[in-house]
Design an enzyme around this catalytic site. Structure first.
Site, PDB file in Angstrom:
ATOM      1  N   GLN A 198      55.429  26.662  38.237  1.00 15.85           N
ATOM      2  CA  GLN A 198      56.017  25.692  39.161  1.00 15.85           C
ATOM      3  C   GLN A 198      57.527  25.860  39.297  1.00 15.85           C
ATOM      4  OE1 GLN A 198      54.383  23.726  41.110  1.00 15.85           O
ATOM      5  NE2 GLN A 198      52.348  23.981  40.237  1.00 15.85           N
ATOM      6  N   HIS A 228      49.774  22.479  31.736  1.00 14.94           N
ATOM      7  CA  HIS A 228      48.620  22.810  32.568  1.00 14.94           C
ATOM      8  C   HIS A 228      47.551  23.421  31.647  1.00 14.94           C
ATOM      9  CE1 HIS A 228      46.325  25.192  35.542  1.00 14.94           C
ATOM     10  NE2 HIS A 228      46.821  24.403  36.464  1.00 14.94           N
TER      11      HIS A 228
HETATM   12  C1  LIG Z   1      52.265  24.548  35.614  1.00 18.19           C
HETATM   13  C2  LIG Z   1      51.140  25.463  35.980  1.00 18.19           C
HETATM   14  N1  LIG Z   1      50.761  26.423  35.110  1.00 18.19           N
HETATM   15  C3  LIG Z   1      49.780  27.287  35.381  1.00 18.19           C
HETATM   16  C4  LIG Z   1      49.086  27.226  36.552  1.00 18.19           C
HETATM   17  C5  LIG Z   1      47.955  28.187  36.759  1.00 18.19           C
HETATM   18  O1  LIG Z   1      48.184  29.044  37.825  1.00 18.19           O
HETATM   19  P1  LIG Z   1      46.949  29.923  38.365  1.00 18.19           P
HETATM   20  O2  LIG Z   1      45.865  28.971  38.731  1.00 18.19           O
HETATM   21  O3  LIG Z   1      47.510  30.621  39.543  1.00 18.19           O
HETATM   22  O4  LIG Z   1      46.549  30.846  37.273  1.00 18.19           O
HETATM   23  C6  LIG Z   1      49.447  26.250  37.502  1.00 18.19           C
HETATM   24  C7  LIG Z   1      48.780  26.146  38.804  1.00 18.19           C
HETATM   25  O5  LIG Z   1      47.684  25.654  38.946  1.00 18.19           O
HETATM   26  C8  LIG Z   1      50.482  25.352  37.192  1.00 18.19           C
HETATM   27  O6  LIG Z   1      50.833  24.401  38.059  1.00 18.19           O
END
Ligand SMILES: Cc1ncc(COP(=O)(O)O)c(C=O)c1O
Ligand SMILES: Cc1ncc(COP(=O)(O)O)c(C=O)c1O
Lengths: 397, 152, 397, 152
Positions: free
Chosen positions: A190, A111
């Site tokens: 996740q 991500h």
């Molecule tokens: C695998 C993964 N990492 C990180 C994030 C980031 O999370 P957040 O947007 O709550 O900081 C997400 C969600 O969007 C995610 O699916």
């Protein structure tokens, strides 16, 4: 929210990967907090300030227990979301421990939260960033792992892909990282709400996640780090609460997780997170994993039987090491249009790159339509999904 | 599903299935401009040739949803052969069409009178305003075109 | 919360400077958000995702209107609290615009949130930090302002001291800063809920505050910056939502406030902040200011009449340019003990350095006991405060 | 106000009003150690002289609330003239006294048996455990002393 009617139809929420729906006890824990004991934490002597501190620090304890942190509250830092957790990791630990030329190893299925902070650090101090490739089977290609880890100081990989549903072999990766003298971080955004997480058993050094993806509220996330590592990390954001002293010529940071929590923290959100952790613990994470596994198997099977090749699942077809995230690519119908048509059926799926552009490029896609399950999902949700998909295909066919 | 019928009119589906003026032009002499919609991943490349204040050729490539693809295809048929002033006017009219929803909703203003005839086939995109998140899909091509013409 | 009984006594909440008590509409706005439309923002096509985006972006609009931002939503960045806002200011704008030797001017009465990030930046790039002194009248001593501003790039000062209650002449300071070619930032954490704020009229360039001090929730803060300045600031935290593109070799940030909002933002908190803004707007900020002014005048008068010199008010004795923050120093009784005794009366006051150590040192104090008013405060609160104070003095006398 | 009476026992108020062993010692030869409670602003400086394993002199300065001042004053009278082993034991017993509350509250455990007699006048601080935020005030002096002795 699942009892809400949309255009005369019940809502079919299939977007838990993006954010999860907090159950009533979580929402009520926050309302109750505001109604009965809202006060700023730490510095108060009066009753409700003591109580709000107990709520906030109690959440730290609950989180430590939930992930089985060896040194409990001393290792749990509250951030605003998983993204801030990674920024804290890169800009505190990374900036202090990495030198020009040191390598940080990520994977192509990360991500953006676990990519961009490292690019920012690279642009600042000149580290090297390497990516574990992803094979045609939608899994990490570990053939070159040893080379990639050569000279690496950190391996940071997601526990489960938010696009493919692929569950990565974190234990094995942590072992490999340590064999090469590197530390290991896991993006558990996740993972945390979908299977048991035990940081000791996984053998990782850092773990990051957001409350809103685990039936908790927005506005709070977690960075867990081994106590001896955390103890040596320099401060990140500066302000009240993270200092031992401030003079006209400088400041002295305080110790423990507080060093990384500048300013008034997300207190009501901590109350909500506690309630979410308790809710999930009552369900039992092994049960949740099994339940979602069955839902996923059923959905993958029926997608295949109903649409054959017309609907392509971008992710492993087997349910081994795979979670309930199902990205769809439909020949001739753009993900955006699928989501639009599905919306008419009250079905919530997410179109787009899911903040994983390098992965999308790897598979030559600009967007997928992603359906994802949570502990509250039902096989009936899949029924509606299939019906709506059939309509979309007909409309554009 | 009457809502959907309004969004996905036949002419839009037609332009989506068979986009006009697909491709790229060698640049230079053509002006090349790229447009992104970071929120949904739409990517567009527009190449235009301008001679004596007239847009003589336009080619469009990239990926996107039916709305962004149809919008760019429709746009290409409308602007080709027009003077830059005419195009400017069309861009303005089109963008006005796309903001009607917001201004009516938020300020209760009377929607501005828009000459739909001036838009021709483009008027088929009118249904998009009832789907606010899709407005960016419809306007991407137009913003990218304006960017290209600004360099002309 | 004010209807809660503590040890058989009603609660007398006098700690609004630390955090304010959200009224029912604010709490309900958040519950309703979670129950009806919780979804992640921006990337969704389905109904509730559209709605949550409208909630979040609507809050941006409400905030812009509340502070009369000339370019509205384009200038309002959501952070997790005022402290993050200052870190964003220092580490994005500051790091990009300040060179070694450039001066940033603060004041001795600043909260740590407006000091520590500047020290961190100094330790990183070598800027100079200067402090406007505070006079014995508990007001800024502006005699040397011109010298202090010589070579300065930014003047950053609190609108109201969270210890003294002193309201600073921001308009005059902004004028002086601009005359010297410096920009002007205001820490509005203590201003925002207690008097009208109009950024254009004040002539400032940056403004920071937290929702939880203005009847809103924890977990969300604001940095407002003039559009042309914000447009040229580099990103701060990296991750999803703040990018235009991410490749294996780097990333391109997006434009607008989103560039500074990495990760899932505080969506429910934005709903709460909107409700708080509407609640305060309905009261009318000029009315709130007048109401608190009267409460403060009454309290200062009665404190003086009841205790004469025995209870010292650390702050201006006149109510001109002074808000409802009343720090007390009682001869022979430590602030901690005062707060403890007051707690037995159900009175919530805060002992300590209030995250303003340089100011405390300036007056040779290690702690004060601080009572502070909000729009829900009553003259009866002062009755109970005086009664409890008398008891504390007797106990330690 | 019975709660308060339990916290502010007469002996505590007495030590607060007239703290014993106030002052500093030249360092070296004395060991000097500073303690902060960042949350409430308590500051403490402890100077100790140690000879042949015996704490021969102790002086305390700094600012703080009645609990932190009384605790440090009481501590100074108790540890002066004791061997380092004896002091170690006293520190442990005292810190045990201060953690009773938390462990009883959180785990429902039986409170550990503490020999109150061994604590002498220090037992007067027992009431603090019912005021969890004040425990840090009571233990500040002890943590600072341990820090000093670790350097001895
Ligand atoms: C695998 C993964 N990492 C990180 C994030 C980031 O999370 P957040 O947007 O709550 O900081 C997400 C969600 O969007 C995610 O699916
Ligand atoms: C003047 C002032 N500035 C900044 C802050 C910091 O606010 P927060 O803790 O919400 O970040 C506060 C509140 O503690 C304050 O009073």
């Amino acid at each position: 929210m699942m009892s809400r009617m949309v255009r005369g139809l019940p809502l079919t929420y299939l977007d838990t990967s993006a954010t999860s729906l907090p159950p009533r006890p979580v929402i009520e824990a926050m309302s109750r907090y505001y109604e009965l004991r809202h006060s700023n934490v730490h510095r108060g002597v009066y009753l409700t300030a003591e109580e709000s501190t107990a709520v906030y620090e109690g959440a730290r304890k609950d989180v430590g227990t939930f992930i089985n942190a060896p040194n409990g509250v001393n290792e749990v830092v509250f951030t605003k979301n998983a993204t801030e957790s990674f920024n804290l990791l890169a800009k505190s630990w990374g900036a202090a421990n990495l030198k020009p030329g040191d390598a940080v190893v990520l994977s192509v299925m990360e991500h953006h939260a676990n990519i961009v902070p490292w690019f920012q650090l690279r642009d600042q101090i000149g580290i090297e960033i390497r990516f574990i490739p992803v094979g045609d089977d939608y899994r990490l290609d570990l053939n070159s792992l040893d080379e990639l880890l050569d000279g690496a100081k950190l391996l940071s990989v997601t526990g489960m892909s938010n696009v493919l549903g692929t569950i990565n072999p974190i234990k094995q990766l942590a072992q490999a990282a340590h064999d090469h003298g590197a530390l290991m971080a896991i993006d558990a955004a996740q993972t945390i709400a979908h299977s048991p997480v035990d940081v000791g058993d996984l053998g990782v050094d850092f773990l990051a996640f957001s409350a809103h993806k685990m039936l908790g509220p927005t506005g709070i996330g977690v960075l867990w780090a081994r106590e001896e590592i955390l103890a040596n990390m320099p401060p990140f954001l500066g302000g009240g609460g993270m200092i031992a002293d401030v003079r006209l010529d400088g400041f002295t940071p305080t110790s423990g997780p507080a060093r990384f929590e500048a300013g008034t923290p997300p207190i009501a959100e901590a109350a909500g997170l506690s309630a979410a952790v308790r809710y999930l613990s009552n369900l039992g994470m092994a049960n949740v994993a099994q339940y979602e596994h069955d839902l996923t198997l059923d959905a993958l099977t029926r997608l295949h039987e109903t649409f054959h090749g017309q609907v392509r699942v971008i992710g492993p077809n087997s349910v081994t090491d795979r979670g309930g995230v199902i990205s769809l690519d439909v020949e001739g119908v753009h993900a955006h249009d699928i989501a639009q048509v599905l919306d008419e059926f009250g079905v919530c799926v997410r179109p787009g790159h899911h903040c994983a552009k390098p992965l999308m490029r790897r598979f030559g896609l600009s967007a997928t339509a992603r359906a994802s399950f949570g502990p509250y999902s039902l096989t009936q949700d899949t029924d509606v999904l299939l019906e709506a998909l059939a309509h979309a295909i007909k409309l554009f066919g | 599903m009457s809502n959907l019928d309004d969004l996905y009119r036949e002419i839009i589906l037609d332009h989506y299935r068979s986009p006009r003026n697909r491709g790229e032009l060698p640049s230079p002499p053509a002006i090349r401009s790229e447009g992104f919609n970071p929120l949904c991943g739409d990517e567009l490349v527009i190449c235009v040739e301008v001679q004596d204040g007239v847009l003589t050729n336009i080619k469009i490539s990239g990926q996107g949803c039916s709305i962004s693809q149809a919008s760019s295809s429709l746009m290409s048929t409308v602007v080709k052969g027009k003077t830059l002033e005419q195009i400017d006017e069309t861009i303005n009219t089109f963008k006005q069409l796309m903001t009607v929803h917001e201004s009516t909703l938020q300020h209760g203003d009377e929607p501005a009178k828009i000459d739909l005839r001036a838009l021709g086939e483009l008027a088929a995109l009118q249904g998009v305003v009832n789907f606010p998140v899709r407005i960016k899909c419809a306007t991407l091509a137009w913003n990218t075109l304006r960017q290209a013409l600004d360099e002309a």
